[in-house]
Scaffold this active site. Structure first.
Site, PDB file in Angstrom:
ATOM      1  CG  HIS A  50      -0.378   0.193   2.513  1.00  0.00           C
ATOM      2  ND1 HIS A  50      -1.077   0.645   3.595  1.00  0.00           N
ATOM      3  CD2 HIS A  50       0.884  -0.001   2.982  1.00  0.00           C
ATOM      4  CE1 HIS A  50      -0.301   0.707   4.656  1.00  0.00           C
ATOM      5  NE2 HIS A  50       0.894   0.321   4.311  1.00  0.00           N
ATOM      6  CB  CYS A  59       3.837   4.949   5.110  1.00  0.00           C
ATOM      7  SG  CYS A  59       4.426   3.922   6.461  1.00  0.00           S
ATOM      8  CG  HIS A 119       5.289   0.612   2.412  1.00  0.00           C
ATOM      9  ND1 HIS A 119       4.486   1.702   2.134  1.00  0.00           N
ATOM     10  CD2 HIS A 119       4.938   0.202   3.641  1.00  0.00           C
ATOM     11  CE1 HIS A 119       3.697   1.938   3.169  1.00  0.00           C
ATOM     12  NE2 HIS A 119       3.950   1.037   4.100  1.00  0.00           N
ATOM     13  CG  HIS A 128       2.832  -3.420   6.197  1.00  0.00           C
ATOM     14  ND1 HIS A 128       3.761  -3.033   7.137  1.00  0.00           N
ATOM     15  CD2 HIS A 128       2.411  -2.284   5.602  1.00  0.00           C
ATOM     16  CE1 HIS A 128       3.879  -1.719   7.120  1.00  0.00           C
ATOM     17  NE2 HIS A 128       3.071  -1.239   6.189  1.00  0.00           N
ATOM     18  CG  ASP A 184      -2.417 -13.423   0.584  1.00  0.00           C
ATOM     19  OD1 ASP A 184      -1.514 -12.764   1.133  1.00  0.00           O
ATOM     20  OD2 ASP A 184      -2.283 -14.618   0.258  1.00  0.00           O
ATOM     21  CG  HIS A 185       0.627 -12.502  -2.297  1.00  0.00           C
ATOM     22  ND1 HIS A 185       0.278 -13.346  -1.268  1.00  0.00           N
ATOM     23  CD2 HIS A 185       1.985 -12.525  -2.357  1.00  0.00           C
ATOM     24  CE1 HIS A 185       1.376 -13.872  -0.754  1.00  0.00           C
ATOM     25  NE2 HIS A 185       2.428 -13.382  -1.382  1.00  0.00           N
ATOM     26  CD  GLU A 193       0.705  -0.885   8.901  1.00  0.00           C
ATOM     27  OE1 GLU A 193      -0.081  -0.616   7.985  1.00  0.00           O
ATOM     28  OE2 GLU A 193       1.210  -0.022   9.648  1.00  0.00           O
TER      29      GLU A 193
END
Length: 138
Positions: free
Chosen positions: A17, A36, A42, A44, A82-83, A128
């Protein structure tokens, strides 16, 4: 008197994100969001805890069938998040900044609708990082 029990399900997903407010200048975004705000995004490794509190069903002995809960989380959260790049791939964040706070509220709303059992109290905790997490409702 019926007894309430809390049941928990842990899950994990990876997502990228960028924290950014389109109404602000690049300078303000960089100052507020720091690393960020990287234009290249980037990622998480998110950990998710889903908690449901309710009365034990006398017929099944369950608050909720954990396999059913697992399947709901997979379909409505993991398959969606996810991903993925949250800013680009997840419609909920087209106009909403994907902060941990906003992500946990969106996940809660998705799960609450999918579980569709108003008698169960739902709490979602999203990590996170190992040290930073949010919970909704607070």
């Amino acid at each position: 008197m019926k007894k309430k029990v809390a049941v928990f399900r842990k899950e994990h997903f990876n997502a990228a994100h960028r924290l950014h407010n389109a109404e602000w200048s690049d300078e303000i975004n960089a100052k507020v969001f720091g690393k960020c705000n990287n234009p290249n995004y980037h990622g998480h490794n998110y950990n998710l805890d889903v908690k449901l509190v309710g009365e034990i069903d006398p017929k099944t002995g369950y608050v909720i069938d954990m396999k059913v809960l697992s399947d709901i989380i997979k379909e409505h959260v993991l398959d969606v998040f996810d991903h993925k790049n949250l800013n680009l791939d997840v419609p909920h964040f087209k106009e909403l900044n994907p902060t941990a706070e906003n992500i946990v509220v969106v996940i809660h709303e998705l799960l609450e609708k999918a579980i569709n059992k108003p008698e169960l109290e739902l709490t979602v905790r999203l990590y996170e990082t190992e040290r930073n997490y949010v919970e909704y409702p607070a």
